[in-house]
Design a protein around this motif. Structure first.
Motif, PDB file in Angstrom:
ATOM      1  N   PHE A 187      54.544  11.251  80.130  1.00 58.97           N
ATOM      2  CA  PHE A 187      54.929  12.635  80.353  1.00 58.97           C
ATOM      3  C   PHE A 187      54.319  13.079  81.681  1.00 58.97           C
ATOM      4  O   PHE A 187      53.415  12.426  82.209  1.00 58.97           O
ATOM      5  N   ARG A 188      54.810  14.198  82.181  1.00 60.32           N
ATOM      6  CA  ARG A 188      54.219  14.750  83.400  1.00 60.32           C
ATOM      7  C   ARG A 188      54.187  16.266  83.313  1.00 60.32           C
ATOM      8  O   ARG A 188      54.983  16.864  82.591  1.00 60.32           O
ATOM      9  N   GLN A 189      53.249  16.824  84.044  1.00 58.02           N
ATOM     10  CA  GLN A 189      53.124  18.279  84.053  1.00 58.02           C
ATOM     11  C   GLN A 189      52.822  18.737  85.471  1.00 58.02           C
ATOM     12  O   GLN A 189      51.770  18.388  86.040  1.00 58.02           O
ATOM     13  N   ALA A 190      53.731  19.526  86.006  1.00 55.83           N
ATOM     14  CA  ALA A 190      53.546  20.098  87.337  1.00 55.83           C
ATOM     15  C   ALA A 190      52.855  21.453  87.188  1.00 55.83           C
ATOM     16  O   ALA A 190      52.923  22.079  86.121  1.00 55.83           O
ATOM     17  N   PRO A 191      52.210  21.945  88.243  1.00 60.82           N
ATOM     18  CA  PRO A 191      51.515  23.235  88.155  1.00 60.82           C
ATOM     19  C   PRO A 191      52.455  24.345  87.712  1.00 60.82           C
ATOM     20  O   PRO A 191      53.554  24.499  88.258  1.00 60.82           O
ATOM     21  N   GLY A 192      52.041  25.094  86.701  1.00 59.57           N
ATOM     22  CA  GLY A 192      52.820  26.213  86.231  1.00 59.57           C
ATOM     23  C   GLY A 192      54.008  25.855  85.360  1.00 59.57           C
ATOM     24  O   GLY A 192      54.782  26.738  84.974  1.00 59.57           O
ATOM     25  N   LYS A 193      54.145  24.575  85.047  1.00 63.69           N
ATOM     26  CA  LYS A 193      55.277  24.140  84.233  1.00 63.69           C
ATOM     27  C   LYS A 193      54.795  23.483  82.940  1.00 63.69           C
ATOM     28  O   LYS A 193      53.641  23.087  82.825  1.00 63.69           O
ATOM     29  N   GLU A 194      55.702  23.364  81.997  1.00 65.08           N
ATOM     30  CA  GLU A 194      55.374  22.715  80.743  1.00 65.08           C
ATOM     31  C   GLU A 194      55.379  21.188  80.926  1.00 65.08           C
ATOM     32  O   GLU A 194      56.017  20.663  81.833  1.00 65.08           O
ATOM     33  N   ARG A 195      54.670  20.539  80.022  1.00 65.80           N
ATOM     34  CA  ARG A 195      54.665  19.084  80.035  1.00 65.80           C
ATOM     35  C   ARG A 195      56.055  18.575  79.681  1.00 65.80           C
ATOM     36  O   ARG A 195      56.661  19.031  78.710  1.00 65.80           O
ATOM     37  N   GLU A 196      56.565  17.629  80.469  1.00 60.71           N
ATOM     38  CA  GLU A 196      57.913  17.141  80.236  1.00 60.71           C
ATOM     39  C   GLU A 196      57.931  15.623  80.059  1.00 60.71           C
ATOM     40  O   GLU A 196      57.122  14.896  80.636  1.00 60.71           O
ATOM     41  N   PHE A 197      58.890  15.188  79.273  1.00 61.23           N
ATOM     42  CA  PHE A 197      59.069  13.773  78.992  1.00 61.23           C
ATOM     43  C   PHE A 197      59.550  13.040  80.235  1.00 61.23           C
ATOM     44  O   PHE A 197      60.407  13.547  80.972  1.00 61.23           O
TER      45      PHE A 197
END
Length: 125
Positions: free
Chosen positions: A36-46
């Protein structure tokens, strides 16, 4: 189970990186593993997962054709090869594994039981 993610760094657009997720405490060969990845200000995404049985892989549309997930059972490690990187791939990348039994898509964070600490990938010129 302890997971250790590594391999992140700064790369130019179009470049490549290979992330590693090493497991200790149990074998990785018979459990599903996801990235998974998470960018600043965003939700964790698959991003991607590899199944325990048969090793089939599944990818998010945003990375399909560019990323590849694989498993090295001897090293108890799962890899995420990332090619043709784009600035929008910039994020903290996490690996996770699930030990619960059941029918899951393994595309949602709440379907996983153990998480690594994350490794930062920055794509920038």
């Amino acid at each position: 189970v302890q997971l250790q993610a590594s391999g992140g760094g700064l790369v130019q657009p179009g470049g490549s990186l290979r992330l590693s997720c090493a497991a200790s405490g149990r074998t990785f060969s018979n459990v599903p593993v996801g990235w998974f990845r998470q960018a600043p200000g965003k939700e964790r995404e698959f991003v991607a997962h590899i199944r325990s049985s048969g090793g089939s892989a599944y990818y998010a549309d945003s990375v399909k054709g560019r990323f590849s997930i694989s498993r090295d059972s001897a090293e108890n490690t799962v890899y995420l090869q990332m090619n043709s990187l784009k600035p929008e791939d910039t994020a903290v990348y996490y690996c996770a594994t699930a030990v619960r039994r059941g029918v899951y898509s393994y595309t949602r964070p709440d379907e996983y039981d153990y998480w690594g600490q994350g490794t930062l990938v920055t794509v920038s010129s």
